[in-house]
Enzyme design. Structure first.
Site, PDB file in Angstrom:
ATOM      1  N   SER A 152     -19.096  -3.726   9.123  1.00 40.22           N
ATOM      2  CA  SER A 152     -18.316  -2.619   8.571  1.00 40.22           C
ATOM      3  C   SER A 152     -16.812  -2.876   8.618  1.00 40.22           C
ATOM      4  O   SER A 152     -16.304  -3.786   7.981  1.00 40.22           O
ATOM      5  CB  SER A 152     -18.708  -1.327   9.302  1.00 40.22           C
ATOM      6  OG  SER A 152     -18.194  -0.200   8.646  1.00 40.22           O
ATOM      7  N   ASP A 157     -13.441   0.331   3.165  1.00 45.40           N
ATOM      8  CA  ASP A 157     -13.518  -0.636   4.261  1.00 45.40           C
ATOM      9  C   ASP A 157     -14.410  -1.800   3.847  1.00 45.40           C
ATOM     10  O   ASP A 157     -14.886  -1.858   2.710  1.00 45.40           O
ATOM     11  CB  ASP A 157     -13.981   0.030   5.562  1.00 45.40           C
ATOM     12  CG  ASP A 157     -15.434   0.459   5.519  1.00 45.40           C
ATOM     13  OD1 ASP A 157     -15.980   0.626   4.404  1.00 45.40           O
ATOM     14  OD2 ASP A 157     -16.046   0.648   6.590  1.00 45.40           O
ATOM     15  N   ASP A 212     -17.412  -2.801   4.203  1.00 38.33           N
ATOM     16  CA  ASP A 212     -18.758  -2.644   3.623  1.00 38.33           C
ATOM     17  C   ASP A 212     -18.865  -1.443   2.698  1.00 38.33           C
ATOM     18  O   ASP A 212     -19.962  -1.088   2.255  1.00 38.33           O
ATOM     19  CB  ASP A 212     -19.831  -2.589   4.716  1.00 38.33           C
ATOM     20  CG  ASP A 212     -19.828  -1.281   5.491  1.00 38.33           C
ATOM     21  OD1 ASP A 212     -18.751  -0.676   5.627  1.00 38.33           O
ATOM     22  OD2 ASP A 212     -20.905  -0.866   5.963  1.00 38.33           O
ATOM     23  N   ASP A 246     -18.464   1.851   3.018  1.00 38.43           N
ATOM     24  CA  ASP A 246     -18.982   3.190   3.352  1.00 38.43           C
ATOM     25  C   ASP A 246     -17.896   4.138   3.838  1.00 38.43           C
ATOM     26  O   ASP A 246     -18.169   5.288   4.148  1.00 38.43           O
ATOM     27  CB  ASP A 246     -20.139   3.109   4.360  1.00 38.43           C
ATOM     28  CG  ASP A 246     -19.735   2.559   5.729  1.00 38.43           C
ATOM     29  OD1 ASP A 246     -18.560   2.177   5.898  1.00 38.43           O
ATOM     30  OD2 ASP A 246     -20.608   2.508   6.620  1.00 38.43           O
TER      31      ASP A 246
END
Length: 445
Positions: A102, A241, A243, A245
Protein backbone atom coordinates in the site's frame (compact mmCIF):
# COMPACT_ATOMS: atom_id res chain seq x y z
CA UNK A 1 -10.00 -12.69 19.83
CA UNK A 2 -8.29 -14.08 16.73
CA UNK A 3 -5.21 -16.20 17.27
CA UNK A 4 -3.89 -15.68 13.74
CA UNK A 5 -0.13 -15.99 13.49
CA UNK A 6 0.54 -14.37 10.11
CA UNK A 7 -2.51 -12.38 9.00
CA UNK A 8 -2.92 -8.86 10.36
CA UNK A 9 -5.83 -6.49 9.74
CA UNK A 10 -4.70 -6.03 6.13
CA UNK A 11 -3.14 -9.32 5.09
CA UNK A 12 0.52 -10.17 5.66
CA UNK A 13 3.06 -7.36 5.43
CA UNK A 14 6.74 -6.78 6.19
CA UNK A 15 10.19 -5.97 4.87
CA UNK A 16 11.16 -7.93 1.76
CA UNK A 17 13.75 -10.61 2.54
CA UNK A 18 12.77 -10.69 6.22
CA UNK A 19 10.37 -13.36 7.42
CA UNK A 20 7.54 -13.67 6.42
CA UNK A 21 8.07 -11.73 3.15
CA UNK A 22 10.49 -14.31 1.74
CA UNK A 23 10.19 -16.50 -1.39
CA UNK A 24 9.95 -19.74 0.60
CA UNK A 25 7.23 -18.43 2.91
CA UNK A 26 5.19 -16.98 0.03
CA UNK A 27 5.52 -20.23 -1.94
CA UNK A 28 4.12 -22.12 1.08
CA UNK A 29 1.41 -19.45 1.51
CA UNK A 30 0.33 -19.89 -2.12
CA UNK A 31 0.17 -23.65 -1.62
CA UNK A 32 -1.76 -23.39 1.67
CA UNK A 33 -4.22 -20.85 0.19
CA UNK A 34 -4.64 -23.11 -2.82
CA UNK A 35 -5.39 -26.13 -0.62
CA UNK A 36 -8.07 -24.21 1.31
CA UNK A 37 -9.63 -22.42 -1.65
CA UNK A 38 -9.60 -25.47 -3.95
CA UNK A 39 -12.15 -27.04 -1.63
CA UNK A 40 -14.66 -24.50 -2.92
CA UNK A 41 -14.62 -25.97 -6.43
CA UNK A 42 -13.05 -23.21 -8.55
CA UNK A 43 -9.59 -23.67 -9.99
CA UNK A 44 -8.38 -20.10 -10.67
CA UNK A 45 -6.97 -17.28 -8.55
CA UNK A 46 -6.48 -13.72 -9.80
CA UNK A 47 -3.11 -12.15 -8.89
CA UNK A 48 -2.35 -8.44 -9.13
CA UNK A 49 0.51 -6.34 -7.77
CA UNK A 50 1.73 -2.79 -7.40
CA UNK A 51 4.98 -1.52 -8.95
CA UNK A 52 7.52 -2.68 -6.31
CA UNK A 53 10.54 -4.50 -7.70
CA UNK A 54 9.85 -7.40 -5.31
CA UNK A 55 6.48 -8.04 -6.97
CA UNK A 56 8.09 -10.18 -9.69
CA UNK A 57 9.69 -12.50 -7.15
CA UNK A 58 6.60 -12.80 -4.97
CA UNK A 59 4.13 -13.44 -7.80
CA UNK A 60 6.38 -16.24 -9.11
CA UNK A 61 6.49 -17.81 -5.65
CA UNK A 62 2.71 -17.54 -5.27
CA UNK A 63 2.15 -19.07 -8.71
CA UNK A 64 4.39 -22.05 -7.88
CA UNK A 65 2.59 -22.67 -4.60
CA UNK A 66 -0.86 -22.40 -6.16
CA UNK A 67 0.13 -24.71 -9.03
CA UNK A 68 1.41 -27.34 -6.58
CA UNK A 69 -2.01 -27.24 -4.90
CA UNK A 70 -3.76 -27.63 -8.27
CA UNK A 71 -4.92 -24.04 -8.85
CA UNK A 72 -4.25 -21.82 -11.85
CA UNK A 73 -3.02 -18.23 -11.63
CA UNK A 74 -4.48 -15.37 -13.67
CA UNK A 75 -1.97 -12.48 -13.74
CA UNK A 76 -3.11 -8.89 -14.24
CA UNK A 77 0.29 -7.20 -13.85
CA UNK A 78 0.37 -3.87 -11.97
CA UNK A 79 -3.19 -3.18 -10.87
CA UNK A 80 -4.79 -1.19 -8.03
CA UNK A 81 -5.98 -3.16 -5.01
CA UNK A 82 -9.66 -2.19 -5.62
CA UNK A 83 -9.31 -3.31 -9.24
CA UNK A 84 -8.42 -6.82 -8.07
CA UNK A 85 -11.50 -6.82 -5.81
CA UNK A 86 -13.63 -5.90 -8.86
CA UNK A 87 -11.94 -8.24 -11.36
CA UNK A 88 -12.09 -11.21 -8.96
CA UNK A 89 -15.88 -10.88 -9.13
CA UNK A 90 -16.11 -10.38 -12.89
CA UNK A 91 -13.80 -13.31 -13.69
CA UNK A 92 -15.66 -15.52 -11.19
CA UNK A 93 -12.27 -16.40 -9.69
CA UNK A 94 -12.14 -18.31 -6.42
CA UNK A 95 -10.18 -15.47 -4.85
CA UNK A 96 -8.01 -12.48 -5.65
CA UNK A 97 -4.52 -11.87 -4.33
CA UNK A 98 -2.83 -8.46 -4.22
CA UNK A 99 0.94 -8.19 -3.79
CA UNK A 100 1.33 -4.76 -2.23
CA UNK A 101 2.36 -2.87 0.90
CA UNK A 102 0.00 0.00 0.00
CA UNK A 103 1.48 3.33 1.17
CA UNK A 104 4.71 1.82 2.61
CA UNK A 105 8.19 2.34 1.07
CA UNK A 106 9.36 0.09 -1.81
CA UNK A 107 11.42 -2.23 0.42
CA UNK A 108 8.25 -3.45 2.15
CA UNK A 109 5.70 -5.70 0.53
CA UNK A 110 2.66 -7.71 1.49
CA UNK A 111 0.05 -10.22 0.42
CA UNK A 112 -3.67 -9.62 0.84
CA UNK A 113 -6.60 -11.71 -0.29
CA UNK A 114 -10.09 -10.99 -1.56
CA UNK A 115 -12.82 -13.63 -1.52
CA UNK A 116 -14.91 -14.35 -4.62
CA UNK A 117 -17.36 -11.57 -3.65
CA UNK A 118 -14.61 -8.92 -3.64
CA UNK A 119 -14.51 -8.60 0.15
CA UNK A 120 -11.57 -9.42 2.41
CA UNK A 121 -11.34 -13.10 3.35
CA UNK A 122 -13.42 -14.10 6.39
CA UNK A 123 -11.38 -14.79 9.54
CA UNK A 124 -12.19 -18.49 9.42
CA UNK A 125 -10.70 -18.84 5.90
CA UNK A 126 -7.52 -17.00 6.95
CA UNK A 127 -7.29 -19.28 9.97
CA UNK A 128 -7.77 -22.36 7.76
CA UNK A 129 -4.89 -21.14 5.53
CA UNK A 130 -2.68 -20.71 8.61
CA UNK A 131 -3.54 -24.26 9.72
CA UNK A 132 -2.40 -25.59 6.30
CA UNK A 133 0.85 -23.60 6.63
CA UNK A 134 1.86 -25.88 9.52
CA UNK A 135 1.64 -29.00 7.32
CA UNK A 136 4.40 -30.28 5.00
CA UNK A 137 4.12 -29.01 1.41
CA UNK A 138 2.87 -31.61 -1.03
CA UNK A 139 2.23 -31.54 -4.76
CA UNK A 140 -0.73 -32.76 -6.77
CA UNK A 141 -0.12 -35.20 -9.64
CA UNK A 142 1.30 -33.65 -12.80
CA UNK A 143 -2.00 -33.85 -14.68
CA UNK A 144 -3.66 -31.83 -11.89
CA UNK A 145 -1.09 -29.00 -11.66
CA UNK A 146 -2.34 -25.46 -12.10
CA UNK A 147 -1.48 -23.30 -15.12
CA UNK A 148 -0.73 -19.59 -15.46
CA UNK A 149 -1.95 -17.00 -17.94
CA UNK A 150 -1.87 -13.24 -18.27
CA UNK A 151 -5.08 -11.21 -18.60
CA UNK A 152 -4.28 -8.69 -21.33
CA UNK A 153 -7.34 -6.41 -21.00
CA UNK A 154 -7.48 -6.13 -17.18
CA UNK A 155 -6.72 -2.39 -17.11
CA UNK A 156 -9.30 -1.61 -19.82
CA UNK A 157 -11.99 -3.50 -17.94
CA UNK A 158 -11.28 -1.60 -14.72
CA UNK A 159 -11.14 1.78 -16.50
CA UNK A 160 -14.62 1.15 -17.93
CA UNK A 161 -15.89 0.14 -14.47
CA UNK A 162 -14.58 3.38 -12.95
CA UNK A 163 -16.11 5.48 -15.72
CA UNK A 164 -19.48 3.77 -15.18
CA UNK A 165 -19.58 5.30 -11.68
CA UNK A 166 -19.70 8.81 -13.20
CA UNK A 167 -23.16 10.08 -14.26
CA UNK A 168 -23.72 9.75 -18.02
CA UNK A 169 -25.22 13.23 -18.30
CA UNK A 170 -22.12 14.95 -16.87
CA UNK A 171 -18.64 15.67 -18.28
CA UNK A 172 -15.34 16.79 -16.80
CA UNK A 173 -14.49 18.92 -19.86
CA UNK A 174 -14.46 22.15 -17.82
CA UNK A 175 -11.85 20.87 -15.33
CA UNK A 176 -8.07 20.87 -15.32
CA UNK A 177 -6.85 18.16 -12.96
CA UNK A 178 -3.38 17.15 -11.75
CA UNK A 179 -3.31 13.41 -10.99
CA UNK A 180 -0.49 12.00 -8.82
CA UNK A 181 -0.27 8.22 -9.12
CA UNK A 182 2.56 7.82 -6.56
CA UNK A 183 4.60 5.84 -9.12
CA UNK A 184 2.29 3.03 -8.11
CA UNK A 185 -0.37 0.70 -9.45
CA UNK A 186 -2.67 3.40 -10.89
CA UNK A 187 0.00 4.94 -13.17
CA UNK A 188 -1.54 3.51 -16.37
CA UNK A 189 -5.16 3.69 -15.20
CA UNK A 190 -6.13 6.85 -13.27
CA UNK A 191 -4.99 9.40 -15.91
CA UNK A 192 -6.95 7.51 -18.59
CA UNK A 193 -10.13 7.38 -16.48
CA UNK A 194 -10.23 11.17 -16.04
CA UNK A 195 -9.12 11.91 -19.63
CA UNK A 196 -11.86 9.68 -21.03
CA UNK A 197 -14.41 11.51 -18.85
CA UNK A 198 -13.34 14.76 -20.57
CA UNK A 199 -10.87 16.37 -18.14
CA UNK A 200 -7.66 18.15 -19.06
CA UNK A 201 -5.27 15.86 -17.16
CA UNK A 202 -1.70 16.55 -16.05
CA UNK A 203 -0.31 13.23 -14.77
CA UNK A 204 2.62 12.96 -12.35
CA UNK A 205 4.04 9.99 -10.45
CA UNK A 206 3.60 7.81 -13.56
CA UNK A 207 7.19 6.61 -14.05
CA UNK A 208 7.59 3.63 -11.70
CA UNK A 209 11.05 2.08 -11.56
CA UNK A 210 10.36 -0.51 -8.87
CA UNK A 211 11.84 1.64 -6.12
CA UNK A 212 10.18 5.07 -6.32
CA UNK A 213 6.67 4.01 -5.27
CA UNK A 214 5.27 6.46 -2.64
CA UNK A 215 8.63 8.30 -2.61
CA UNK A 216 7.90 11.99 -1.92
CA UNK A 217 4.70 11.69 -3.92
CA UNK A 218 1.14 10.37 -3.77
CA UNK A 219 -1.34 10.46 -0.92
CA UNK A 220 1.34 10.27 1.79
CA UNK A 221 3.28 13.34 0.53
CA UNK A 222 1.23 15.93 -1.34
CA UNK A 223 3.84 18.72 -1.52
CA UNK A 224 4.77 18.01 -5.15
CA UNK A 225 1.10 17.82 -6.12
CA UNK A 226 0.30 21.09 -4.33
CA UNK A 227 3.12 22.90 -6.15
CA UNK A 228 1.95 21.54 -9.52
CA UNK A 229 -1.71 22.49 -8.91
CA UNK A 230 -0.68 26.08 -8.11
CA UNK A 231 1.82 26.31 -11.00
CA UNK A 232 -0.63 24.92 -13.56
CA UNK A 233 -3.53 26.93 -12.09
CA UNK A 234 -5.45 23.64 -12.05
CA UNK A 235 -8.94 23.24 -10.58
CA UNK A 236 -7.74 20.53 -8.22
CA UNK A 237 -5.22 17.77 -7.64
CA UNK A 238 -5.82 14.09 -6.87
CA UNK A 239 -3.24 12.08 -4.93
CA UNK A 240 -3.52 8.29 -4.87
CA UNK A 241 -1.29 5.97 -2.86
CA UNK A 242 0.85 3.13 -4.18
CA UNK A 243 -1.98 0.62 -4.51
CA UNK A 244 -4.78 3.07 -5.32
CA UNK A 245 -7.05 2.53 -2.31
CA UNK A 246 -6.40 5.97 -0.74
CA UNK A 247 -7.26 9.45 -2.00
CA UNK A 248 -6.17 12.89 -0.77
CA UNK A 249 -7.22 16.02 -2.70
CA UNK A 250 -5.69 19.48 -3.16
CA UNK A 251 -8.04 22.39 -3.96
CA UNK A 252 -7.18 25.20 -6.38
CA UNK A 253 -5.80 27.31 -3.50
CA UNK A 254 -3.41 24.55 -2.40
CA UNK A 255 -5.38 23.37 0.64
CA UNK A 256 -5.31 19.67 1.53
CA UNK A 257 -8.70 17.90 1.55
CA UNK A 258 -8.44 14.70 3.61
CA UNK A 259 -10.58 11.58 3.95
CA UNK A 260 -12.92 13.18 6.50
CA UNK A 261 -13.67 16.10 4.16
CA UNK A 262 -14.06 13.77 1.17
CA UNK A 263 -16.59 11.70 3.15
CA UNK A 264 -18.46 14.90 4.06
CA UNK A 265 -18.68 16.00 0.40
CA UNK A 266 -19.85 12.58 -0.84
CA UNK A 267 -22.38 12.04 1.98
CA UNK A 268 -23.86 15.53 1.65
CA UNK A 269 -24.24 15.08 -2.12
CA UNK A 270 -25.86 11.64 -1.62
CA UNK A 271 -28.29 13.24 0.84
CA UNK A 272 -29.09 16.00 -1.66
CA UNK A 273 -29.69 13.43 -4.43
CA UNK A 274 -31.88 11.31 -2.14
CA UNK A 275 -29.41 8.41 -2.38
CA UNK A 276 -28.00 8.33 1.15
CA UNK A 277 -28.82 5.08 2.92
CA UNK A 278 -28.67 5.54 6.68
CA UNK A 279 -25.58 7.53 7.56
CA UNK A 280 -21.80 7.47 7.32
CA UNK A 281 -19.04 5.65 9.22
CA UNK A 282 -15.77 7.23 10.32
CA UNK A 283 -13.16 6.08 12.81
CA UNK A 284 -12.03 7.00 16.31
CA UNK A 285 -9.56 9.36 14.61
CA UNK A 286 -12.14 11.12 12.40
CA UNK A 287 -12.16 14.85 13.12
CA UNK A 288 -14.88 16.14 15.46
CA UNK A 289 -15.63 18.73 12.78
CA UNK A 290 -17.00 15.92 10.59
CA UNK A 291 -19.33 14.76 13.36
CA UNK A 292 -20.58 18.32 13.99
CA UNK A 293 -21.10 18.97 10.24
CA UNK A 294 -23.10 15.73 9.89
CA UNK A 295 -25.11 16.67 12.99
CA UNK A 296 -26.04 19.97 11.32
CA UNK A 297 -27.14 18.10 8.17
CA UNK A 298 -29.06 15.45 10.13
CA UNK A 299 -26.81 12.68 8.80
CA UNK A 300 -26.28 9.84 11.32
CA UNK A 301 -22.60 9.20 12.08
CA UNK A 302 -20.86 6.23 13.71
CA UNK A 303 -17.24 5.60 14.61
CA UNK A 304 -15.34 2.36 14.04
CA UNK A 305 -11.89 1.31 15.24
CA UNK A 306 -9.01 2.61 13.11
CA UNK A 307 -8.53 0.43 10.00
CA UNK A 308 -10.56 0.14 6.79
CA UNK A 309 -11.46 -3.45 7.77
CA UNK A 310 -13.28 -2.13 10.85
CA UNK A 311 -14.94 0.68 8.92
CA UNK A 312 -16.34 -1.89 6.49
CA UNK A 313 -17.53 -4.15 9.34
CA UNK A 314 -19.37 -1.22 10.95
CA UNK A 315 -20.95 -0.25 7.60
CA UNK A 316 -22.20 -3.81 7.09
CA UNK A 317 -23.47 -3.98 10.67
CA UNK A 318 -25.51 -0.76 10.21
CA UNK A 319 -26.41 -1.53 6.56
CA UNK A 320 -24.95 1.84 5.46
CA UNK A 321 -23.20 2.53 2.15
CA UNK A 322 -20.57 5.16 3.04
CA UNK A 323 -17.49 5.09 5.25
CA UNK A 324 -13.97 6.53 5.36
CA UNK A 325 -10.75 7.03 7.30
CA UNK A 326 -9.13 10.45 7.46
CA UNK A 327 -6.06 8.91 5.78
CA UNK A 328 -8.10 8.75 2.58
CA UNK A 329 -9.61 5.24 2.52
CA UNK A 330 -13.13 5.91 1.24
CA UNK A 331 -15.60 3.04 0.83
CA UNK A 332 -18.80 3.36 -1.21
CA UNK A 333 -20.60 0.01 -0.99
CA UNK A 334 -23.29 1.07 -3.47
CA UNK A 335 -20.53 1.10 -6.14
CA UNK A 336 -17.79 -1.29 -5.04
CA UNK A 337 -16.69 -3.58 -2.20
CA UNK A 338 -13.55 -1.94 -0.84
CA UNK A 339 -11.74 1.40 -0.49
CA UNK A 340 -11.12 2.86 -3.95
CA UNK A 341 -9.32 6.17 -4.55
CA UNK A 342 -10.46 6.59 -8.16
CA UNK A 343 -14.12 5.85 -7.34
CA UNK A 344 -14.00 8.32 -4.42
CA UNK A 345 -12.51 10.99 -6.70
CA UNK A 346 -15.22 10.42 -9.30
CA UNK A 347 -17.93 11.05 -6.70
CA UNK A 348 -16.31 14.31 -5.57
CA UNK A 349 -15.88 15.44 -9.19
CA UNK A 350 -19.54 14.67 -9.94
CA UNK A 351 -20.55 16.83 -6.94
CA UNK A 352 -18.36 19.69 -8.23
CA UNK A 353 -19.87 19.57 -11.73
CA UNK A 354 -23.46 19.07 -10.58
CA UNK A 355 -23.29 22.01 -8.15
CA UNK A 356 -21.00 24.15 -10.32
CA UNK A 357 -18.78 24.64 -7.25
CA UNK A 358 -15.04 24.53 -6.63
CA UNK A 359 -13.61 21.84 -4.39
CA UNK A 360 -12.73 24.60 -1.91
CA UNK A 361 -16.36 25.76 -1.69
CA UNK A 362 -17.72 22.20 -1.53
CA UNK A 363 -15.51 21.38 1.46
CA UNK A 364 -16.01 24.69 3.28
CA UNK A 365 -19.26 23.54 4.92
CA UNK A 366 -17.18 21.40 7.23
CA UNK A 367 -14.72 23.04 9.61
CA UNK A 368 -11.83 20.82 10.71
CA UNK A 369 -11.31 21.32 14.44
CA UNK A 370 -7.77 21.73 15.78
CA UNK A 371 -6.51 18.30 16.81
CA UNK A 372 -3.47 17.70 19.03
CA UNK A 373 -1.87 14.27 19.45
CA UNK A 374 0.63 13.75 22.28
CA UNK A 375 2.51 10.44 22.56
CA UNK A 376 3.44 9.47 26.13
CA UNK A 377 5.80 6.58 26.90
CA UNK A 378 4.89 4.24 29.75
CA UNK A 379 6.70 1.34 31.36
CA UNK A 380 4.02 -1.22 30.67
CA UNK A 381 3.82 -2.28 34.33
CA UNK A 382 0.56 -0.41 34.99
CA UNK A 383 -2.27 0.50 32.64
CA UNK A 384 -2.53 4.32 32.55
CA UNK A 385 -5.97 4.02 30.92
CA UNK A 386 -7.33 2.40 34.10
CA UNK A 387 -5.77 4.96 36.45
CA UNK A 388 -8.26 7.01 38.51
CA UNK A 389 -6.36 10.31 38.20
CA UNK A 390 -6.08 9.90 34.43
CA UNK A 391 -9.83 9.20 34.22
CA UNK A 392 -10.53 12.29 36.35
CA UNK A 393 -8.32 14.42 34.08
CA UNK A 394 -10.20 13.17 31.01
CA UNK A 395 -13.56 13.92 32.64
CA UNK A 396 -12.42 17.42 33.57
CA UNK A 397 -11.26 18.14 30.00
CA UNK A 398 -14.48 16.78 28.49
CA UNK A 399 -16.49 19.07 30.77
CA UNK A 400 -14.39 22.06 29.68
CA UNK A 401 -14.91 21.20 25.98
CA UNK A 402 -18.67 21.16 26.56
CA UNK A 403 -19.73 18.89 23.69
CA UNK A 404 -17.79 20.90 21.08
CA UNK A 405 -14.68 18.77 21.30
CA UNK A 406 -13.41 15.29 22.02
CA UNK A 407 -10.83 13.33 24.01
CA UNK A 408 -9.39 9.98 22.92
CA UNK A 409 -6.76 7.94 24.76
CA UNK A 410 -5.50 4.76 23.16
CA UNK A 411 -2.51 2.44 23.38
CA UNK A 412 -0.20 2.13 20.40
CA UNK A 413 -0.39 -1.32 18.85
CA UNK A 414 3.37 -1.45 18.22
CA UNK A 415 5.14 0.62 20.92
CA UNK A 416 4.81 1.25 24.70
CA UNK A 417 2.98 4.53 24.06
CA UNK A 418 -0.30 6.07 25.12
CA UNK A 419 -1.68 8.35 22.41
CA UNK A 420 -3.49 11.34 23.92
CA UNK A 421 -5.70 13.08 21.36
CA UNK A 422 -7.75 16.21 22.12
CA UNK A 423 -9.92 18.15 19.68
CA UNK A 424 -11.71 21.42 20.21
CA UNK A 425 -12.58 24.72 18.58
CA UNK A 426 -9.52 26.66 19.79
CA UNK A 427 -5.98 25.46 19.10
CA UNK A 428 -4.42 27.03 22.22
CA UNK A 429 -7.02 25.48 24.50
CA UNK A 430 -6.67 22.07 22.83
CA UNK A 431 -2.87 22.04 23.24
CA UNK A 432 -3.13 23.03 26.91
CA UNK A 433 -5.75 20.35 27.66
CA UNK A 434 -3.83 17.60 25.78
CA UNK A 435 -0.69 18.36 27.77
CA UNK A 436 -2.71 18.40 31.02
CA UNK A 437 -3.89 14.82 30.39
CA UNK A 438 -0.43 13.76 29.12
CA UNK A 439 1.13 14.97 32.39
CA UNK A 440 -1.29 12.78 34.39
CA UNK A 441 -0.41 9.77 32.19
CA UNK A 442 3.32 10.43 32.82
CA UNK A 443 2.72 10.43 36.58
CA UNK A 444 1.29 6.90 36.61
CA UNK A 445 3.77 4.60 38.37
Amino acid sequence: MSSRKYFGTDGIRGKVGNYPITPDFVLKLGWAAGKVLARHGSKSILIGKDTRISGYMLESALEAGLSAAGLSALFTGPMPTPAIAYLTRTFRAEAGIVISASHNPYYDNGIKFFSNNGMKLPDEVEEAIETEMEKPLTCVESAMLGKARRIVDASGRYIEFCKSAFPNDLSLNTLKIVVDCANGATYHIAPNVFKELGADVIAIGISPDGMNINEQCGATDVNLLRQRVLTEKADLGLALDGDGDRLILIDHLGNTIDGDQILYIIAREALKQGKLRGGAVGTLMSNMGLELAFRDLGIPFARAKVGDRYVLEKMQELNWYLGAENSGHVIALDITTTGDGIIAAIQVLAAMIRNNMTLHDLSSGMKLLPQILVNVQFSGQLDPLANTKVKQAVAKVETELGGRGRVLLRKSGTEPLIRVMVEGEHADQVAKLANFIADEVKNVE
